[in-house]
Design a protein around this motif. Structure first.
Motif, PDB file in Angstrom:
ATOM      1  N   LEU A  56       0.796  -1.222   0.000  1.00 19.23           N
ATOM      2  CA  LEU A  56       0.000   0.000   0.000  1.00 19.23           C
ATOM      3  C   LEU A  56       0.832   1.277   0.000  1.00 19.23           C
ATOM      4  CD1 LEU A  56      -2.868  -1.094   2.410  1.00 19.23           C
ATOM      5  CD2 LEU A  56      -2.805  -1.168  -0.088  1.00 19.23           C
ATOM      6  N   SER A  57       2.139   1.144  -0.059  1.00 21.75           N
ATOM      7  CA  SER A  57       2.985   2.332  -0.188  1.00 21.75           C
ATOM      8  C   SER A  57       4.351   1.925  -0.723  1.00 21.75           C
ATOM      9  CB  SER A  57       3.153   3.048   1.158  1.00 21.75           C
ATOM     10  OG  SER A  57       4.050   2.335   1.996  1.00 21.75           O
ATOM     11  N   ALA A  58       4.990   2.872  -1.378  1.00 19.71           N
ATOM     12  CA  ALA A  58       6.338   2.628  -1.885  1.00 19.71           C
ATOM     13  C   ALA A  58       7.301   2.381  -0.725  1.00 19.71           C
ATOM     14  CB  ALA A  58       6.800   3.815  -2.733  1.00 19.71           C
ATOM     15  N   GLY A  59       7.107   3.105   0.362  1.00 18.45           N
ATOM     16  CA  GLY A  59       7.971   2.938   1.526  1.00 18.45           C
ATOM     17  C   GLY A  59       7.884   1.551   2.127  1.00 18.45           C
ATOM     18  N   SER A  60       6.667   1.027   2.234  1.00 20.53           N
ATOM     19  CA  SER A  60       6.525  -0.318   2.809  1.00 20.53           C
ATOM     20  C   SER A  60       7.082  -1.372   1.861  1.00 20.53           C
ATOM     21  CB  SER A  60       5.063  -0.618   3.159  1.00 20.53           C
ATOM     22  OG  SER A  60       4.262  -0.691   2.013  1.00 20.53           O
ATOM     23  N   ALA A  61       6.912  -1.157   0.556  1.00 26.14           N
ATOM     24  CA  ALA A  61       7.468  -2.107  -0.421  1.00 26.14           C
ATOM     25  C   ALA A  61       8.996  -2.136  -0.333  1.00 26.14           C
ATOM     26  CB  ALA A  61       7.028  -1.733  -1.836  1.00 26.14           C
ATOM     27  N   LYS A  62       9.599  -0.954  -0.264  1.00 25.25           N
ATOM     28  CA  LYS A  62      11.065  -0.867  -0.187  1.00 25.25           C
ATOM     29  C   LYS A  62      11.578  -1.504   1.101  1.00 25.25           C
ATOM     30  CE  LYS A  62      14.767   2.481  -0.722  1.00 25.25           C
ATOM     31  NZ  LYS A  62      15.097   3.890  -0.977  1.00 25.25           N
ATOM     32  N   SER A  63      10.937  -1.178   2.209  1.00 24.71           N
ATOM     33  CA  SER A  63      11.351  -1.739   3.495  1.00 24.71           C
ATOM     34  C   SER A  63      11.204  -3.256   3.503  1.00 24.71           C
ATOM     35  CB  SER A  63      10.514  -1.112   4.616  1.00 24.71           C
ATOM     36  OG  SER A  63      10.929  -1.581   5.856  1.00 24.71           O
ATOM     37  N   PHE A  64      10.101  -3.754   2.977  1.00 19.84           N
ATOM     38  CA  PHE A  64       9.858  -5.200   2.906  1.00 19.84           C
ATOM     39  C   PHE A  64      10.954  -5.881   2.101  1.00 19.84           C
ATOM     40  CE2 PHE A  64       8.049  -9.046   1.120  1.00 19.84           C
ATOM     41  CZ  PHE A  64       7.276  -9.575   2.145  1.00 19.84           C
ATOM     42  N   MET A  65      11.199  -5.393   0.893  1.00 21.09           N
ATOM     43  CA  MET A  65      12.187  -6.024   0.013  1.00 21.09           C
ATOM     44  C   MET A  65      13.606  -5.922   0.582  1.00 21.09           C
ATOM     45  SD  MET A  65      10.430  -7.448  -2.200  1.00 21.09           S
ATOM     46  CE  MET A  65       8.916  -7.408  -3.126  1.00 21.09           C
ATOM     47  N   ASN A  66      13.905  -4.812   1.245  1.00 20.88           N
ATOM     48  CA  ASN A  66      15.241  -4.652   1.846  1.00 20.88           C
ATOM     49  C   ASN A  66      15.482  -5.619   2.994  1.00 20.88           C
ATOM     50  OD1 ASN A  66      16.007  -2.644   0.077  1.00 20.88           O
ATOM     51  ND2 ASN A  66      15.471  -0.973   1.460  1.00 20.88           N
ATOM     52  N   ASN A  67      14.410  -6.177   3.537  1.00 23.16           N
ATOM     53  CA  ASN A  67      14.546  -7.128   4.640  1.00 23.16           C
ATOM     54  C   ASN A  67      14.511  -8.582   4.175  1.00 23.16           C
ATOM     55  OD1 ASN A  67      14.559  -5.974   7.555  1.00 23.16           O
ATOM     56  ND2 ASN A  67      13.285  -4.582   6.358  1.00 23.16           N
ATOM     57  N   CYS A  68      14.538  -8.794   2.872  1.00 23.74           N
ATOM     58  CA  CYS A  68      14.493 -10.153   2.321  1.00 23.74           C
ATOM     59  C   CYS A  68      15.889 -10.629   1.911  1.00 23.74           C
ATOM     60  CB  CYS A  68      13.596 -10.200   1.088  1.00 23.74           C
ATOM     61  SG  CYS A  68      11.853  -9.974   1.439  1.00 23.74           S
ATOM     62  N   SER A  69      16.149 -11.889   2.157  1.00 20.27           N
ATOM     63  CA  SER A  69      17.397 -12.495   1.694  1.00 20.27           C
ATOM     64  C   SER A  69      17.294 -12.730   0.190  1.00 20.27           C
ATOM     65  CB  SER A  69      17.610 -13.833   2.408  1.00 20.27           C
ATOM     66  OG  SER A  69      16.592 -14.751   2.003  1.00 20.27           O
ATOM     67  N   GLU A  70      18.398 -13.038  -0.455  1.00 19.19           N
ATOM     68  CA  GLU A  70      18.387 -13.344  -1.896  1.00 19.19           C
ATOM     69  C   GLU A  70      17.502 -14.558  -2.184  1.00 19.19           C
ATOM     70  OE1 GLU A  70      19.459 -11.908  -4.776  1.00 19.19           O
ATOM     71  OE2 GLU A  70      19.859 -10.214  -3.450  1.00 19.19           O
ATOM     72  N   THR A  71      17.560 -15.556  -1.314  1.00 20.11           N
ATOM     73  CA  THR A  71      16.729 -16.754  -1.491  1.00 20.11           C
ATOM     74  C   THR A  71      15.255 -16.389  -1.444  1.00 20.11           C
ATOM     75  OG1 THR A  71      18.443 -18.088  -0.439  1.00 20.11           O
ATOM     76  CG2 THR A  71      16.238 -19.058  -0.565  1.00 20.11           C
ATOM     77  N   LEU A  72      14.895 -15.552  -0.490  1.00 19.22           N
ATOM     78  CA  LEU A  72      13.506 -15.130  -0.355  1.00 19.22           C
ATOM     79  C   LEU A  72      13.085 -14.255  -1.536  1.00 19.22           C
ATOM     80  CD1 LEU A  72      11.112 -15.479   1.479  1.00 19.22           C
ATOM     81  CD2 LEU A  72      11.900 -13.525   2.814  1.00 19.22           C
ATOM     82  N   LEU A  73      13.962 -13.365  -1.975  1.00 14.96           N
ATOM     83  CA  LEU A  73      13.658 -12.521  -3.144  1.00 14.96           C
ATOM     84  C   LEU A  73      13.420 -13.384  -4.382  1.00 14.96           C
ATOM     85  CD1 LEU A  73      16.133  -9.534  -2.664  1.00 14.96           C
ATOM     86  CD2 LEU A  73      13.636  -9.483  -2.451  1.00 14.96           C
ATOM     87  N   ASN A  74      14.185 -14.451  -4.528  1.00 13.30           N
ATOM     88  CA  ASN A  74      13.975 -15.358  -5.666  1.00 13.30           C
ATOM     89  C   ASN A  74      12.606 -16.033  -5.607  1.00 13.30           C
ATOM     90  OD1 ASN A  74      16.375 -14.830  -6.987  1.00 13.30           O
ATOM     91  ND2 ASN A  74      17.495 -16.377  -5.819  1.00 13.30           N
ATOM     92  N   LYS A  75      12.144 -16.355  -4.413  1.00  6.95           N
ATOM     93  CA  LYS A  75      10.802 -16.931  -4.254  1.00  6.95           C
ATOM     94  C   LYS A  75       9.736 -15.881  -4.587  1.00  6.95           C
ATOM     95  CE  LYS A  75       7.892 -19.605  -1.126  1.00  6.95           C
ATOM     96  NZ  LYS A  75       7.382 -20.493  -2.151  1.00  6.95           N
ATOM     97  N   ILE A  76       9.949 -14.660  -4.145  1.00  8.86           N
ATOM     98  CA  ILE A  76       8.978 -13.571  -4.377  1.00  8.86           C
ATOM     99  C   ILE A  76       8.864 -13.238  -5.860  1.00  8.86           C
ATOM    100  CG2 ILE A  76       8.597 -11.094  -3.962  1.00  8.86           C
ATOM    101  CD1 ILE A  76       9.688 -11.620  -1.090  1.00  8.86           C
ATOM    102  N   ARG A  77       9.924 -13.468  -6.624  1.00 10.30           N
ATOM    103  CA  ARG A  77       9.900 -13.150  -8.065  1.00 10.30           C
ATOM    104  C   ARG A  77       8.740 -13.814  -8.807  1.00 10.30           C
ATOM    105  NH1 ARG A  77      13.847 -10.096  -9.355  1.00 10.30           N
ATOM    106  NH2 ARG A  77      15.828 -10.172  -8.293  1.00 10.30           N
ATOM    107  N   ASN A  78       8.247 -14.908  -8.271  1.00 11.41           N
ATOM    108  CA  ASN A  78       7.170 -15.646  -8.933  1.00 11.41           C
ATOM    109  C   ASN A  78       5.847 -15.588  -8.174  1.00 11.41           C
ATOM    110  OD1 ASN A  78       8.730 -16.576 -11.212  1.00 11.41           O
ATOM    111  ND2 ASN A  78       9.861 -17.753  -9.682  1.00 11.41           N
ATOM    112  N   ILE A  79       5.731 -14.640  -7.273  1.00 11.56           N
ATOM    113  CA  ILE A  79       4.473 -14.405  -6.554  1.00 11.56           C
ATOM    114  C   ILE A  79       3.834 -13.146  -7.149  1.00 11.56           C
ATOM    115  CG2 ILE A  79       3.457 -13.786  -4.316  1.00 11.56           C
ATOM    116  CD1 ILE A  79       5.678 -15.380  -2.955  1.00 11.56           C
ATOM    117  N   LYS A  80       2.547 -13.182  -7.363  1.00 10.19           N
ATOM    118  CA  LYS A  80       1.818 -12.032  -7.909  1.00 10.19           C
ATOM    119  C   LYS A  80       1.878 -10.872  -6.917  1.00 10.19           C
ATOM    120  CE  LYS A  80      -1.102  -9.783 -10.513  1.00 10.19           C
ATOM    121  NZ  LYS A  80      -0.569  -9.111 -11.678  1.00 10.19           N
ATOM    122  N   LEU A  81       2.242  -9.676  -7.421  1.00 12.24           N
ATOM    123  CA  LEU A  81       2.321  -8.482  -6.572  1.00 12.24           C
ATOM    124  C   LEU A  81       1.233  -7.485  -6.962  1.00 12.24           C
ATOM    125  CD1 LEU A  81       6.195  -7.906  -6.509  1.00 12.24           C
ATOM    126  CD2 LEU A  81       4.797  -9.262  -4.934  1.00 12.24           C
TER     127      LEU A  81
END
Length: 186
Positions: free
Chosen positions: A117-142
């Motif tokens: 619901l905000s650019a700030g929350s998206a940035k904070s969320f992604m900055n707290n993800c590991s590379e492994t987790l980011l790879n999983k998120i790449r295939n989840i609908k946003l």
């Protein structure tokens, strides 16, 4: 929001004009007993400020209550038009993000989608993800509330990011509902 402004809204002088970003904000002000002099749908704060500044002369002063972490786009637009804008940071967002909680949420619930619901929350969320987790998120609908949020998320997904034409929580909710129904059918 309503509980904080109900007692004081009647004390706002009539010469003070109230501008709000979008119909939901307007309804909150009106439901609290206030009035709205200018309401505009816009894709983001910059577009809202650009529309509002066209209606003002440079003798007005703008009070701008906002979050400590809000960007400076609104101020820049008013300053470029030689309109005085007084920013007042009225709250500090309290992020509870924790990398372990994000990991637990993604792996334990295996979501079909994630909503931002905000650019700030998206940035904070992604900055707290590991590379492994980011790879999983790449295939989840946003899903994103607006274009600034989409811009933050684009580098983190292989899929299209869905957002309403203009920031509107009800439209976004309907989009998410339609997506969920299609997932169950598919």
């Amino acid at each position: 929001f309503n509980t904080y402004i109900k007692d004081d809204i009647i004390n706002i002088p009539y010469k003070t004009k109230i501008a709000v970003f979008g119909p939901e904000s307007a309804l909150q002000v009106i439901d609290s007993g206030g009035r709205v002099d200018f309401m505009q749908k816009a894709k983001n704060a910059s577009e809202f400020a650009t529309k509002l500044v066209r209606l003002l002369d440079n003798s007005v002063k703008i009070a701008y209550p906002t979050s400590l972490v809000a960007d400076r786009y609104m101020e820049d637009i008013f300053s470029e038009a030689n309109i005085e804008i007084i920013r007042q940071n009225i709250y500090i967002p309290n992020s509870l993000l924790d990398a372990n909680k994000i990991k637990e949420m993604i792996y334990n619930s295996d979501p079909d989608s994630i909503v931002f619901l905000s650019a700030g929350s998206a940035k904070s969320f992604m900055n707290n993800c590991s590379e492994t987790l980011l790879n999983k998120i790449r295939n989840i609908k946003l899903f994103a509330i607006g274009p600034k949020t989409v811009a933050v998320l684009e580098e983190f997904t292989n899929l299209d990011i869905s957002m309403p034409v203009s920031p509107n929580i009800k439209i976004l909710s309907n989009m998410i509902y339609d997506f969920a129904i299609n997932i169950k059918r598919g």
